[in-house]
Motif scaffolding. Structure first.
Motif, PDB file in Angstrom:
ATOM      1  N   SER C 291       0.828  -1.197   0.000  1.00  0.00           N
ATOM      2  CA  SER C 291       0.000   0.000   0.000  1.00  0.00           C
ATOM      3  C   SER C 291       0.869   1.257   0.000  1.00  0.00           C
ATOM      4  O   SER C 291       0.538   2.275  -0.611  1.00  0.00           O
ATOM      5  N   PHE C 292       1.997   1.151   0.708  1.00  0.00           N
ATOM      6  CA  PHE C 292       2.927   2.284   0.724  1.00  0.00           C
ATOM      7  C   PHE C 292       3.409   2.596  -0.695  1.00  0.00           C
ATOM      8  O   PHE C 292       3.475   3.762  -1.105  1.00  0.00           O
ATOM      9  N   VAL C 293       3.696   1.549  -1.461  1.00  0.00           N
ATOM     10  CA  VAL C 293       4.162   1.748  -2.830  1.00  0.00           C
ATOM     11  C   VAL C 293       3.081   2.440  -3.661  1.00  0.00           C
ATOM     12  O   VAL C 293       3.353   3.399  -4.379  1.00  0.00           O
ATOM     13  N   THR C 294       1.835   1.946  -3.531  1.00  0.00           N
ATOM     14  CA  THR C 294       0.762   2.612  -4.295  1.00  0.00           C
ATOM     15  C   THR C 294       0.620   4.050  -3.845  1.00  0.00           C
ATOM     16  O   THR C 294       0.319   4.939  -4.648  1.00  0.00           O
ATOM     17  N   GLY C 295       0.845   4.289  -2.563  1.00  0.00           N
ATOM     18  CA  GLY C 295       0.774   5.650  -2.032  1.00  0.00           C
ATOM     19  C   GLY C 295       1.789   6.555  -2.713  1.00  0.00           C
ATOM     20  O   GLY C 295       1.499   7.701  -3.067  1.00  0.00           O
ATOM     21  N   ILE C 296       3.012   6.056  -2.903  1.00  0.00           N
ATOM     22  CA  ILE C 296       4.062   6.855  -3.528  1.00  0.00           C
ATOM     23  C   ILE C 296       3.636   7.302  -4.918  1.00  0.00           C
ATOM     24  O   ILE C 296       3.730   8.482  -5.284  1.00  0.00           O
ATOM     25  N   PHE C 297       3.129   6.296  -5.677  1.00  0.00           N
ATOM     26  CA  PHE C 297       2.770   6.651  -7.049  1.00  0.00           C
ATOM     27  C   PHE C 297       1.424   7.367  -7.129  1.00  0.00           C
ATOM     28  O   PHE C 297       0.976   7.751  -8.188  1.00  0.00           O
ATOM     29  N   GLY C 298       0.783   7.495  -5.990  1.00  0.00           N
ATOM     30  CA  GLY C 298      -0.476   8.247  -5.945  1.00  0.00           C
ATOM     31  C   GLY C 298      -0.275   9.701  -5.558  1.00  0.00           C
ATOM     32  O   GLY C 298      -1.234  10.469  -5.483  1.00  0.00           O
ATOM     33  N   MET C 299       0.990  10.075  -5.258  1.00  0.00           N
ATOM     34  CA  MET C 299       1.254  11.463  -4.885  1.00  0.00           C
ATOM     35  C   MET C 299       1.076  12.374  -6.098  1.00  0.00           C
ATOM     36  O   MET C 299       1.289  11.957  -7.232  1.00  0.00           O
ATOM     37  N   ASN C 300       0.694  13.612  -5.813  1.00  0.00           N
ATOM     38  CA  ASN C 300       0.321  14.523  -6.896  1.00  0.00           C
ATOM     39  C   ASN C 300       1.428  15.473  -7.343  1.00  0.00           C
ATOM     40  O   ASN C 300       1.162  16.549  -7.847  1.00  0.00           O
ATOM     41  N   PHE C 301       2.720  15.101  -7.097  1.00  0.00           N
ATOM     42  CA  PHE C 301       3.791  15.988  -7.558  1.00  0.00           C
ATOM     43  C   PHE C 301       3.721  16.135  -9.076  1.00  0.00           C
ATOM     44  O   PHE C 301       3.482  15.153  -9.796  1.00  0.00           O
ATOM     45  N   ARG C 302       3.955  17.354  -9.515  1.00  0.00           N
ATOM     46  CA  ARG C 302       3.875  17.598 -10.952  1.00  0.00           C
ATOM     47  C   ARG C 302       5.066  16.968 -11.663  1.00  0.00           C
ATOM     48  O   ARG C 302       4.939  16.445 -12.756  1.00  0.00           O
ATOM     49  N   HIS C 303       6.240  17.005 -11.028  1.00  0.00           N
ATOM     50  CA  HIS C 303       7.476  16.576 -11.696  1.00  0.00           C
ATOM     51  C   HIS C 303       7.904  15.184 -11.266  1.00  0.00           C
ATOM     52  O   HIS C 303       8.913  14.992 -10.619  1.00  0.00           O
ATOM     53  N   MET C 304       7.062  14.167 -11.504  1.00  0.00           N
ATOM     54  CA  MET C 304       7.472  12.784 -11.273  1.00  0.00           C
ATOM     55  C   MET C 304       7.517  12.106 -12.622  1.00  0.00           C
ATOM     56  O   MET C 304       6.524  11.568 -13.096  1.00  0.00           O
ATOM     57  N   THR C 305       8.724  12.132 -13.257  1.00  0.00           N
ATOM     58  CA  THR C 305       8.819  11.673 -14.646  1.00  0.00           C
ATOM     59  C   THR C 305       8.409  10.216 -14.796  1.00  0.00           C
ATOM     60  O   THR C 305       7.895   9.809 -15.838  1.00  0.00           O
ATOM     61  N   VAL C 306       8.602   9.428 -13.732  1.00  0.00           N
ATOM     62  CA  VAL C 306       8.246   8.004 -13.822  1.00  0.00           C
ATOM     63  C   VAL C 306       6.767   7.828 -14.158  1.00  0.00           C
ATOM     64  O   VAL C 306       6.387   6.871 -14.842  1.00  0.00           O
ATOM     65  N   LEU C 307       5.948   8.771 -13.742  1.00  0.00           N
ATOM     66  CA  LEU C 307       4.519   8.650 -13.995  1.00  0.00           C
ATOM     67  C   LEU C 307       4.192   8.844 -15.470  1.00  0.00           C
ATOM     68  O   LEU C 307       3.181   8.348 -15.964  1.00  0.00           O
ATOM     69  N   GLU C 308       5.103   9.561 -16.131  1.00  0.00           N
ATOM     70  CA  GLU C 308       4.844   9.880 -17.549  1.00  0.00           C
ATOM     71  C   GLU C 308       5.216   8.735 -18.474  1.00  0.00           C
ATOM     72  O   GLU C 308       4.649   8.610 -19.553  1.00  0.00           O
ATOM     73  N   LYS C 309       6.148   7.901 -18.047  1.00  0.00           N
ATOM     74  CA  LYS C 309       6.670   6.853 -18.921  1.00  0.00           C
ATOM     75  C   LYS C 309       5.667   5.727 -19.123  1.00  0.00           C
ATOM     76  O   LYS C 309       4.888   5.407 -18.203  1.00  0.00           O
ATOM     77  N   GLY C 310       5.753   5.100 -20.297  1.00  0.00           N
ATOM     78  CA  GLY C 310       4.887   3.956 -20.572  1.00  0.00           C
ATOM     79  C   GLY C 310       5.221   2.751 -19.697  1.00  0.00           C
ATOM     80  O   GLY C 310       4.355   1.969 -19.320  1.00  0.00           O
ATOM     81  N   TRP C 311       6.512   2.572 -19.376  1.00  0.00           N
ATOM     82  CA  TRP C 311       6.904   1.382 -18.585  1.00  0.00           C
ATOM     83  C   TRP C 311       6.662   1.570 -17.096  1.00  0.00           C
ATOM     84  O   TRP C 311       6.852   0.662 -16.290  1.00  0.00           O
ATOM     85  N   GLY C 312       6.241   2.766 -16.682  1.00  0.00           N
ATOM     86  CA  GLY C 312       6.104   3.064 -15.246  1.00  0.00           C
ATOM     87  C   GLY C 312       5.129   2.147 -14.537  1.00  0.00           C
ATOM     88  O   GLY C 312       5.455   1.552 -13.515  1.00  0.00           O
ATOM     89  N   TYR C 313       3.945   2.004 -15.138  1.00  0.00           N
ATOM     90  CA  TYR C 313       2.913   1.224 -14.478  1.00  0.00           C
ATOM     91  C   TYR C 313       3.306  -0.246 -14.332  1.00  0.00           C
ATOM     92  O   TYR C 313       3.280  -0.800 -13.216  1.00  0.00           O
ATOM     93  N   PRO C 314       3.715  -0.912 -15.464  1.00  0.00           N
ATOM     94  CA  PRO C 314       4.141  -2.312 -15.292  1.00  0.00           C
ATOM     95  C   PRO C 314       5.305  -2.450 -14.309  1.00  0.00           C
ATOM     96  O   PRO C 314       5.356  -3.396 -13.539  1.00  0.00           O
TER      97      PRO C 314
END
Lengths: 337, 337, 337, 337, 337
Positions: C291-314
């Motif tokens: 859950s902590f991991v999902t929390g990290i990727f659920g943060m609303n920072f504008r500059h989280m490049t990992v969120l933009e990448k296609g491979w980020g989710y997998p």
């Protein structure tokens, strides 16, 4: 025991009294004391008190003077004897333990006292200076007391009586200490308290080891067959015996109380664990489902129409409030508040 | 014990009866009472009851009048004796404890009673006014009863019988109290209950200390060799002895019951902890995985096609419902409901 | 005990037998029964069985007829005596308890039986109608049995034997009940079971209180010195004594078994708590970090490049799968599955 | 006990030996065996071994032949006697239990053996065929052994010695089993182990019930006053007595060991619970605060400038790393790793 | 016991002393030793020490030479006897156990010593070479000691005294070990410690089994009726008896201490569990509600006006800070810090 004491020279105390006269000298050197102990004259009762057994030479000199058995001397010098009565040809040897209570360290101090009874004399060997025999001294110093008209066996009885009385005082102090712990145990069971219980248990165990054999020794003295103890004194020894039985009663009661307190402590610990767990359970059970609800509405699905509606937000809050109320009702029914 | 009582003057009660006559006077001053106690005439049985021992002068006066031993007097004055029988030249000295039950404070009260038996008289010393000897009084006041034709030993037996009967009453009250706690323990184990157990244990311990030596004292009385107790009375003492054995039976049973209740209490505490833990575990195990699922779909990755689809949201809800169902089935199988 | 019974009139049973003849009458009124009890003729053995002690007048009448001691009568009327043997001038008084097992209520019933042995007669006082003496009746009704040629002491032995045999039966039923609980304890430790243990413990305690003094009474009977018990009967009493010792063996074994079951129960409770805790720990330990991991990727920072990448989710899902696998391996190593 | 065995006919074994001769026959029918048992000749020692007591008729026939007391016969037939010695006019009756160890079922088997000693004969009644008396047979079959020149009392001693030796063997097997459990307990405390403890405890309890009364019986045999046991044999019986005392030592030690293992088991369970709780606490304490941080930055407030900054995301990760490090340091200090 | 030792030949030690002379030879072959043991001359006291019993032939040869009873020889060879005293016609046989402490393995070693006392000789059989009798040797080697002028019974006393003294040394080492564990228990209760307790308990149990029967044996020796022990020696044996009573005191105290430590350990475990649970509860109770708040503001409802406002974010942070403060105050009040 204490090396420093060994260096201080041994001091003796001599008393010789008849119904009419009484000689009493303290702080004598051993040779001076023995010079006063003329056994041949045989008049009155002679009391010799050796205030420490650190110097074997002195003990041996005294033993030679009074004709004590070598085994007796060995037991006087090895100060770890159990209380006991031993009969020799025309002497009775009684070992008892003199108890004290060190209020600062809150612990019992123990010292061996050897009493050797002859036809008309009594010799005491103590481990350290300082004793509980002042009431005895007062009695033989006062003219007209019963002691002045009796023999050495009565003197032995008086010493024993003073010792047993002092046991009672020590036991009461230990008991007070236990009761103090007991009261605080009801209010606030701390680990320190348990350590106190453990220490108390060890002390009571030590006291038992002093008192049970003391009773047997006093009983043996009552049924003595050497003829050194007169029937009148035996009657009074029965009284001392009753006191030792009471000591045993008290010490056994303390033991039972400690055992019961131990149970009480463990139960308190269990109860505290229970109350800690209840707090954890109430909080978790209340908020974990609520957080799940917020999680649902925090999902990023594009097509969640509920998120678009104006009533969505208040409805979600209402749902959560209803869940919380249901939980609290459940806890209430379980009796957790 | 109670300072206030010390100030009230000691009151005495005298009775002297033969088969034909009976004199009974209460609330006498000690001097008046002793004036009635003419030992030289020697006719009939004389009963002197001193209602409190707070004034040593009175006790000493009575002792002198009846020729009691100094050691006996000392034991009368020190009211912390264990029950015991002591034989003196032509007197028997019996110490017993008179029990009462203070229903308000819910605790046992204890008072020392000293009985001194002479050739044709019996002297009682009580600690406080008020006693359990009314049945005895009634018997010597009634002409033609067995007591009127018997000696002082029979009077001693009657007093002892009344005392032991009152012990039984007190024990039954303590037992009732324990049973009341036991029943509420089954329903609702509270910490207060445990404190009640602890207190009950201490009371039973105190009662044991009264009753065990009482049995020994009665037994010694049965086998008395002073000739003060007649063979006919001895037969009746056997009956009193049986009652003391029954008292011991009851007190030991109460002790066992308390121990068993203590175990029961601890088990209840454990069981409650278990049930608290189960609630916590069920809630946590149910919702923590579900929250994780919401967490996944709450992540802000740009390229999560599932979030774009119309079926995403219902599918997520379905997944969570399936997980919850699986969990509940698991709990069912574990037997947690 | 039961008020209703007090209203029913007391019924008596009389038997008088010699080697040649036997008279047996049941359900007699007390006066009729006493009329048959002619002690002066002195031929044969006389048995009088009073089926309840609810009417003191009847007991007193019987006692007068047979010349019983007043103390004996008192004990007959107060039905809470411990088993005991008492010798009077030319009579022996034996109190025992007759046990029964109420299978419906699953509890032991206890009734006092008083046996008074005279030169050639035996009187029984029971608390309630109904007894275990049918084997005795059968023996004196059958001509040629050993009983017909012996005295009243043999009749006493026979009654005692029947009583002890019935004790054995009751103990076996209690034992069966305990074993039934034991077996279900292994399978499914419930709180109800613990209550059963508690109740069983109280019953065993009660049985002990009946059986231990019974042994002493039988032993005293064996060494009786009144001459009422013949040496031949003494030999047979040794057999009864052996049976009482066996009863004690059984009752002590049951006690040990109950104690052992209590430990077993507590251990089961501990084990269940342990297994509940393991489930909680496994679930929490698995999902809280995820859950902590999902929390990290659920943060609303504008500059989280990992969120933009296609491979980020997998990649995030892969990371979580790896963490879960590591946790499961850890639990495996700990032996929690 | 076993119905099937009851159908097989009873077989007997007879031996008659003097210093010079020895007759030994096995598997005889009871009538054949009794025909060989001519008591009138009175030469040498006669041994009759009845291999099962399932047929009362056979037991009664043997008892008639040897003139045994009816009570003795009754005890032979009821095979649940405690070990005991009983003296009859000119016979000694000894009941003992023969132990075996069923290695498959891992449990002790118990069988009653009755030994009846007469002037120059010994009769054995066993419950089932198969026994531990082969060393005895070997001794009377071998010419020149001590047994051949002694009487029947020596034969009794030899049988008893063989029985006690076999007890020792059984106890050692039980002890081995306990030690095996003990070792695995240190490594891996499982619930199955606790059940093993429970079963072991019941077995030890059963063995105690066999061995304690056996000691008393052997002691009584040593002090026998019928004159059937010669002083020389008494000396050897002292040796058997010592062995029974050693048996008691072993069985009591096993009992203590089991109690200690029980404590060890409970402690292991507690320790495991502790270690489970630590894992849960570490994980929860580590990740719950971190999740809270992610939650903060996952809030959807429009005006959270930190979310807009480029350094926001690394700073948040850094904060979380610092928190994790602080937690780990805290656990380290608590000694949880 | 040790096979390797069996191969080494048995070595003997012979001493023969009178008041004036003393012959002492060590490391003799058995035949040489027996050649020196001329019993017919009968002058002085003869001591034969056989250093191991691995070779039955040697034991039998010695036994024949001194005329020992076959049962005695059997007990010498079977080295698992309990301490005991046995009287034969004109010999006394005493079995004791010689204790040692293996400081490396931290465990007690036990060896059987058999002492056979004749009119003017003493034979010792040890299990292994190496013993505690050097003080005895020194005494008979020194001219003018009391031993030189006394008989063989005094030699037996001296050996027993040396043995009991060595018991004391071993007990003190065990006690030191227990105290070391006790101290570390207060500081850091580890599972290893519990294992140490378990092992200590087994050792104490073993020591008890050595010491209790030793006391009985010494007591029997004091009251010996064979005339082999002179009254003077009996007086000294009383001293040895006192020492064995002290040994029992020490061993029982150690047992109580171990029991108390066991309780202390369990309590420590409970307390640690409690403190672990508190940490978990504090962290969970603090952060789970806070996370719920972040969850609320992390929901994706479109119409949550609070999210749009500039003061929303600081207000949310303030709310969370207030909640945390309230929680901490609650913990403070509960006394969890």
């Amino acid at each position: 025991m204490d090396d420093g004491i060994g260096e201080t020279p041994v001091r003796c105390e001599v008393a010789r009294y008849t119904e009419a006269t009484c000689l009493h000298r303290r702080e004598l050197a051993p040779e001076e004391a023995l010079a006063l102990c003329d056994l041949s004259s045989g008049e009155g009762v002679l009391w010799l008190n050796v205030d420490r057994v650190s110097d074997p030479a002195v003990v041996h000199a005294v033993a030679r003077h009074f004709g004590m058995h070598p085994l007796l001397v060995e037991d006087v010098l090895h100060t770890a004897q159990r209380p006991k009565l031993e009969a020799y040809d025309n002497q009775l040897y009684l070992v008892v333990r003199m108890l004290g209570y060190d209020t600062e360290a809150e612990r019992v101090t123990v010292e061996q006292v050897s009493l050797v009874l002859g036809r008309n004399w009594l010799v005491l060997f103590q481990e350290n200076p300082g004793d509980v025999f002042d009431p005895v001294r007062q009695r033989f110093l006062t003219p007209g007391t019963r002691m002045r008209s009796r023999g050495a066996d009565w003197l032995l009885y008086a010493c024993l009586d003073a010792l047993v009385d002092s046991h009672l005082g020590v036991l009461e102090q230990v008991d007070d200490r236990i009761e103090a712990v007991e009261e605080s145990l009801f209010e606030n069971p701390e680990r320190a308290m348990f350590t106190a219980l453990h220490v108390g248990r060890k002390q009571i165990m030590e006291l038992r080891r002093c008192i049970w054999p003391l009773r047997d020794a006093v009983n043996a003295l009552q049924h003595d067959e050497t003829g050194l103890v007169s029937p009148e004194t035996t009657l009074y020894l029965r009284d001392v015996y009753d006191h030792t039985v009471r000591l045993i009663d008290i010490v056994e009661t303390s033991r039972d109380t400690l055992a019961s307190m131990h149970d009480l402590y463990l139960t308190s610990v269990s109860n505290r664990l229970n109350s800690v767990m209840k707090v954890l359970t109430i909080i978790s059970t209340l908020f974990i489902p609520l957080s799940f609800v917020t999680g649902i509405f925090g999902m990023n699905f594009r097509h969640m129409t509920v998120l678009e509606k104006g009533w969505g937000y208040p409805a979600a809050l209402g749902l959560m409030a209803a869940m919380a109320a249901a939980m609290l009702a459940f806890f209430k029914r379980k009796g957790w508040f």
